[in-house]
Write a protein that holds these residues in place. Structure first.
Motif, mmCIF file in Angstrom:
data_model
loop_
_atom_site.group_PDB
_atom_site.id
_atom_site.type_symbol
_atom_site.label_atom_id
_atom_site.label_comp_id
_atom_site.label_asym_id
_atom_site.label_seq_id
_atom_site.Cartn_x
_atom_site.Cartn_y
_atom_site.Cartn_z
ATOM 1 N N ASN A 40 3.284 46.464 74.952
ATOM 2 C CA ASN A 40 3.484 46.129 76.361
ATOM 3 C C ASN A 40 3.175 47.267 77.315
ATOM 4 O OD1 ASN A 40 4.349 43.523 75.765
ATOM 5 N ND2 ASN A 40 6.444 44.195 75.397
ATOM 6 N N ASN A 41 3.599 48.459 76.958
ATOM 7 C CA ASN A 41 3.455 49.581 77.889
ATOM 8 C C ASN A 41 3.495 50.901 77.117
ATOM 9 O OD1 ASN A 41 3.258 50.965 80.318
ATOM 10 N ND2 ASN A 41 5.473 51.065 80.572
ATOM 11 N N PRO A 42 2.421 51.224 76.392
ATOM 12 C CA PRO A 42 2.445 52.438 75.573
ATOM 13 C C PRO A 42 2.600 53.689 76.427
ATOM 14 C CG PRO A 42 0.219 51.598 75.773
ATOM 15 C CD PRO A 42 1.116 50.559 76.364
ATOM 16 N N ASP A 131 -5.693 49.882 76.607
ATOM 17 C CA ASP A 131 -4.826 51.023 76.879
ATOM 18 C C ASP A 131 -5.379 52.385 76.496
ATOM 19 O OD1 ASP A 131 -2.764 49.392 77.879
ATOM 20 O OD2 ASP A 131 -1.986 49.008 75.861
ATOM 21 N N VAL A 132 -6.357 52.438 75.609
ATOM 22 C CA VAL A 132 -6.706 53.718 75.004
ATOM 23 C C VAL A 132 -7.204 54.741 76.021
ATOM 24 C CG1 VAL A 132 -9.061 52.979 74.385
ATOM 25 C CG2 VAL A 132 -7.925 54.804 73.078
ATOM 26 N N ASP A 133 -7.988 54.307 77.006
ATOM 27 C CA ASP A 133 -8.559 55.266 77.957
ATOM 28 C C ASP A 133 -7.531 55.801 78.945
ATOM 29 O OD1 ASP A 133 -11.176 55.336 76.981
ATOM 30 O OD2 ASP A 133 -11.724 53.507 78.054
ATOM 31 N N LYS A 134 -6.343 55.198 79.005
ATOM 32 C CA LYS A 134 -5.295 55.701 79.893
ATOM 33 C C LYS A 134 -4.851 57.110 79.500
ATOM 34 C CE LYS A 134 -3.332 51.053 80.579
ATOM 35 N NZ LYS A 134 -2.133 50.184 80.325
ATOM 36 N N PHE A 135 -5.065 57.461 78.256
ATOM 37 C CA PHE A 135 -4.561 58.732 77.741
ATOM 38 C C PHE A 135 -5.671 59.744 77.490
ATOM 39 C CE2 PHE A 135 -1.717 55.291 76.507
ATOM 40 C CZ PHE A 135 -0.524 55.733 77.053
ATOM 41 N N ALA A 136 -6.850 59.460 78.021
ATOM 42 C CA ALA A 136 -7.991 60.339 77.781
ATOM 43 C C ALA A 136 -7.862 61.641 78.560
ATOM 44 C CB ALA A 136 -9.285 59.633 78.159
ATOM 45 N N THR A 137 -8.112 62.737 77.876
ATOM 46 C CA THR A 137 -8.212 64.061 78.485
ATOM 47 C C THR A 137 -9.385 64.771 77.824
ATOM 48 O OG1 THR A 137 -6.830 65.192 76.856
ATOM 49 C CG2 THR A 137 -5.691 64.144 78.718
ATOM 50 N N THR A 143 -10.417 62.161 69.732
ATOM 51 C CA THR A 143 -9.405 61.237 69.208
ATOM 52 C C THR A 143 -9.563 59.868 69.854
ATOM 53 O OG1 THR A 143 -7.873 63.087 68.904
ATOM 54 C CG2 THR A 143 -6.941 60.869 68.873
ATOM 55 N N ILE A 144 -9.764 59.870 71.171
ATOM 56 C CA ILE A 144 -10.041 58.624 71.886
ATOM 57 C C ILE A 144 -11.255 57.922 71.272
ATOM 58 C CG2 ILE A 144 -10.781 57.633 74.097
ATOM 59 C CD1 ILE A 144 -7.931 58.495 74.280
#
Length: 496
Positions: A40-42, A131-137, A143-144
Motif C-alpha cells: 500500500n505505501n512502502p 513504487d520502485v522509482d520513488k526511492f531512486a538516488t 539496485t533500482i
C-alpha cells in the motif's frame, strides 16, 4: 485489471502474507508485518523488493507453474496435456479431462484459474513498477535497475503466457486479431473496464517492456542469481534474452530471434552432455544449463501433480508411445539419450513422466520447474536460422544439441522442410513437460493427431484424437466471470 481486481487483489495480498521461506540467497520470505505496508505505501526500497519476491512466489501458484492433484500447471504441464505429447491413463482422477479432451467452456474452472493466476503475477509486478522509482538516488541506481528490470521482465513474461492461450493467432502485425488487455497499472476499481487490444498493440507493449528491461538488467549492483547455488530463481539478463527470443519466434521475426538467441547463448551455461549433470537440472542436484527455474522449497508442492502423483507412483498422464516407450528402443526419446532417464521412469503399467518427481532421490513431487535452459536457445536459433534461409547454421545448432544429448550421434545434413520437421521433433524431445508443445503446434498451424493409445479404452479414456488447425479450441475462451463483469472484454471467435 479486468474488473476482477477486487477479488484478485485479495488473493494477491493473501499470497504475499503466506509466502513461505526459501534459502537466504534465493527467494526471501515476505515477513507478514511488512507486506501490507509494502503493497500500500512502502517506506523503503527493501519493502519494494519484498513485493518483487511476492511476484516470484506467485509463479508457484497451482494454475501457473505449480499444480494440484490432477489439475493446474497452466504454464508447465498443461500444454503437454492439451497436445499429443501425453495421454490420459485409466488411473486418472478425470480432473483435467475437459482440458485433455478439448471440451472446456467459458465456465471451466481451469480456464478461469489460469487467467487469474497469470494476471495476479502481473498485478504484483505493477506494484513494484509503481513504487520502485520513488526511492531512486544516485547511490542506489544499480539496485533500482536490478529490481525494476526484473519486474518489467516478469510483466512481459506473464503477458506472453496469457497471449499464447487467449490470442486467436500470433500474427505480429494484425490490427484486427484481439489479444488481451496489456495491464501496466495496479488499479482496484469496479469502474475499471478495459478493452482487449490488437495483436500489434499487444506485441508493441511486450517488446517495449523487454527493451526497457535490457539496459537495466545489464547494469546492476550484484549478480541476480548466485553462481554458487544450483538454483536460478530470478530472471536475469540471460533469461530476458530467452524471453525475447521466444516472443520473436512466435512473432515470425527470424532475425530478431537469432539476435536474442545469440545474446542468450553468449551468457548462458554451455550445453550439458553428462547424464548426472543433466538429470541434476531436474532433481535439484546440479545447475547445468538452468537459466531460470521456478523454485519450490519444502512445503511448496511442485509442478508434477497434474501428470504424475509422486508420493504414490500414480501416473495420470503418460508420455505418448510415439515419444518414448518402456523398452527405450522406439519413439523419439530412446535409452541412448540422456533425456530418457532424466525425464522418464518405468512404473507398473508403463512409462511415467517423472522429471519433477522430487529433489535428490526423494519422490515427493517437490521439485523446481526448469522454465528456461540453454537447450531451448539452440532450438530457437536453429528454427529461426532455417526459416531465415540459413539452413547450414540451423543444422549446426541442431547437430550441436543432439551431439550433447545422444550417445554416438552422427551429424546430419538437412535443409528446407526436412530441417524444420527435425527441429520440431527435437523440440518435442527436449521440451516435453516444459510448457511448449501445444503452442508449438498452434503457432505452426498443425493438426494434433494423437497416437496409438487414443481410442484404445484399455489404455486411455480419451474421447478425442484430433484437433484441426481451424478448431476453436486452440484459443481459450475469455472466462465467463470476466465477460459477465466487463462487457468490453469481447469473447473469442466461436465461443459466444
Amino acid at each position: 485489471m479486468i474488473n476482477i481486481l477486487k477479488r484478485t487483489s485479495i488473493l494477491l495480498l493473501a499470497g504475499l502474507l503466506t509466502t513461505q521461506g526459501c534459502k537466504e540467497e534465493d527467494i526471501i520470505e515476505l515477513q507478514p508485518e511488512f507486506s501490507l505496508d509494502a503493497v500500500n505505501n512502502p517506506s523503503t526500497l527493501a519493502q519494494v523488493e519484498q513485493v518483487l519476491d511476492g511476484a516470484y512466489a506467485n509463479f508457484r501458484a497451482a494454475d501457473y507453474y505449480g499444480s494440484g492433484s490432477g489439475t493446474g500447471g497452466g504454464a508447465a504441464m498443461m500444454p503437454d496435456v492439451l497436445s499429443d505429447n501425453l495421454y490420459e491413463t485409466t488411473l486418472t482422477l478425470a480432473n483435467s479431462r475437459a482440458m485433455a479432451d478439448w471440451t472446456f467452456q467459458q465456465n471451466t474452472p481451469q480456464i478461469n484459474n489460469i487467467y487469474n493466476a497469470m494476471y495476479k503475477v502481473i498485478s504484483v509486478a505493477n506494484i513494484v513498477l509503481r513504487d520502485v522509482d520513488k526511492f531512486a538516488t544516485p547511490a542506489n541506481q544499480k539496485t533500482i535497475n536490478r529490481i525494476k528490470g526484473q519486474a518489467l521482465t516478469i510483466r512481459a513474461l506473464a503477458h506472453f503466457d496469457l497471449f499464447k492461450y487467449f490470442a486467436n493467432n500470433y500474427d505480429r502485425n494484425s490490427t484486427t486479431t484481439l489479444a488481451l488487455y496489456y495491464n501496466k497499472t495496479f488499479t482496484v476499481s469496479a469502474d475499471e473496464k478495459p478493452s482487449r487490444v490488437s495483436n500489434k498493440v499487444y506485441y508493441d507493449e511486450l517488446f517495449a517492456d523487454m527493451t526497457a528491461a535490457e539496459p537495466l538488467l545489464s547494469d546492476v549492483d550484484k549478480a541476480i542469481n548466485s553462481v554458487s547455488l544450483v538454483t536460478r530463481p530470478r530472471l536475469s539478463i540471460t533469461a530476458l534474452h530467452v524471453l525475447r527470443a521466444r516472443v520473436s519466434l512466435y512473432a515470425g521475426l527470424w532475425a530478431e530471434a537469432i539476435t536474442a538467441a545469440n545474446k542468450g547463448i553468449a551468457t548462458a551455461p554451455a550445453l550439458v552432455s553428462n547424464q548426472t549433470t543433466f538429470s541434476g537440472m531436474y532433481n535439484g542436484a546440479a545447475a547445468g544449463e538452468a537459466i531460470w527455474n521456478v523454485q519450490f522449497d519444502a512445503g511448496q508442492s511442485g509442478p508434477t501433480f497434474l501428470v504424475f502423483f509422486a508420493t504414490n507412483n500414480r501416473s495420470y498422464f503418460r508420455p505418448a508411445l510415439e515419444v518414448a516407450t518402456i523398452a527405450g528402443t522406439t519413439g523419439l526419446v530412446q535409452s541412448n539419450d540422456i533425456r530418457y532417464s532424466a525425464y522418464f521412469t518405468p512404473i507398473s503399467g508403463g512409462l511415467a513422466l517423472t522429471k519433477y518427481r522430487g529433489k535428490g532421490t526423494v519422490s515427493d513431487g517437490n521439485a523446481n520447474f526448469l522454465a528456461m535452459k540453454t537447450g531451448e536457445l539452440y532450438l530457437i536459433r536453429a528454427e529461426a536460422y532455417g526459416r531465415n534461409n540459413q539452413d547450414v547454421l540451423g543444422m549446426n545448432d541442431l547437430n550441436a544439441l543432439r551431439t550433447a544429448r545422444i550417445s554416438n550421434y552422427v551429424p546430419q545434413v538437412l535443409t528446407g522442410a526436412a530441417l524444420q520437421t527435425a527441429i520440431a521433433d527435437e523440440r518435442r524431445r527436449e521440451l516435453i513437460g516444459e510448457g511448449h508443445r501445444f503452442f508449438d503446434l498452434k503457432r505452426t498451424t498443425r493438426t494434433i493427431t494423437r497416437g496409438s493409445t487414443c481410442g484404445n479404452i484399455a489404455l486411455s479414456p480419451a474421447g478425442k484424437c484430433t484437433l484441426a488447425p481451424t478448431a476453436r479450441e486452440w484459443t481459450f475462451p475469455i472466462p465467463e466471470a470476466v465477460t459477465n463483469a466487463n462487457p468490453n472484454m469481447v469473447q473469442n471467435p466461436g465461443w459466444n
